[in-house]
Design an enzyme around this catalytic site. Structure first.
Site: not given
Length: 249
Positions: A8, A129
């Site tokens: 990330d 999500d």
């Protein structure tokens, strides 16, 4: 079943967040490309990359870093974060990314998402999500008011090639996987499903593995656990390979 190490990118560094909160990040590598090379050397078969700045700001921020990652490793890369138009999608694919993960756009602009799927067949997946069963968008800060079951049929009909399901409450918390939610999705989806959020130990991988046989689970993404060592990539890959070898015997 594939274990996807996560890289990330935030402010040019490889980090991990807790529950998607930008202010709660831990830097694990100053150079994301170095982290990518390390995971490949340790046996990764795919790499999961997220442009966190792009996810929060809505514009691709880390294209040069992603291009370097793709140039310096030979395993395929899937990428998400800030991909909200066809030009950005095309640029990333031309930079060497194998497939793209769309979140906000898939939920908020269905027609554009369907157009992307038609333009790049088999290369566009969706990130779903969820927090307490409700889907979030815009870097997990906006509540869509929708559930997975509300959107899954339309996303598959539009051409989504795969689904990544993240349990936000477990993301970066090393608290174990949401087996009930993942089981439901793996058995209801027509396309491959990848688990994320809470994949913290070999035991979590072992709990998920049966869904790769009874359902459409294709793999699991892990970040903090791999960096901190509660999940060992080589051990997880060896365990999966042993199961598959036994089944073929």
């Amino acid at each position: 079943m594939i274990i996807f190490p996560a890289v990330d990118i935030q402010d040019g560094k490889a980090v991990r967040l807790k529950q998607g909160r930008a202010q709660e990040s831990t830097v694990f590598a100053e150079d994301p490309a170095e982290a990518a090379r390390s995971w490949q050397a340790r046996g990764a078969r795919w790499l999961h990359v997220v442009d966190l700045d792009g996810a929060f700001d809505g514009a691709a921020q880390s294209r040069a870093i992603v291009r370097r990652i793709c140039r310096e490793i030979s395993i395929p890369v899937q990428l998400g974060g800030g991909i909200r138009d066809e030009a950005t999608a095309r640029a990333y694919l031309e930079a060497g990314v194998s497939r793209l993960i769309i979140g906000t756009l898939a939920l908020e602009q269905p027609e554009l998402f369907a157009r992307l799927c038609r333009a790049f067949p088999g290369q566009i997946g969706v990130s779903l999500d969820a927090e307490a069963g409700r889907l979030k968008s815009r870097g997990w800060v906006a509540d869509t008011g929708l559930s997975v079951d509300d959107v899954l049929p339309r996303l598959q009909d539009d051409g989504a090639a795969f689904i990544i399901y993240t349990d936000i409450e477990r993301d970066g918390m090393q608290s174990g996987v949401n087996l009930a939610a993942l089981g439901h999705l793996a058995h209801s989806a027509r396309v491959p499903v990848i688990a994320a959020g809470g994949v913290a130990t070999l035991e979590d991988v072992q709990k998920l593995y049966p869904l790769s046989r009874s359902g459409n689970l294709a793999g699991a993404i892990s970040g903090r656990a791999l960096y901190e060592g509660t999940l060992n990539l080589e051990e997880a890959n060896a365990w999966i390979d042993a199961q598959e070898k036994t089944e073929k015997a």
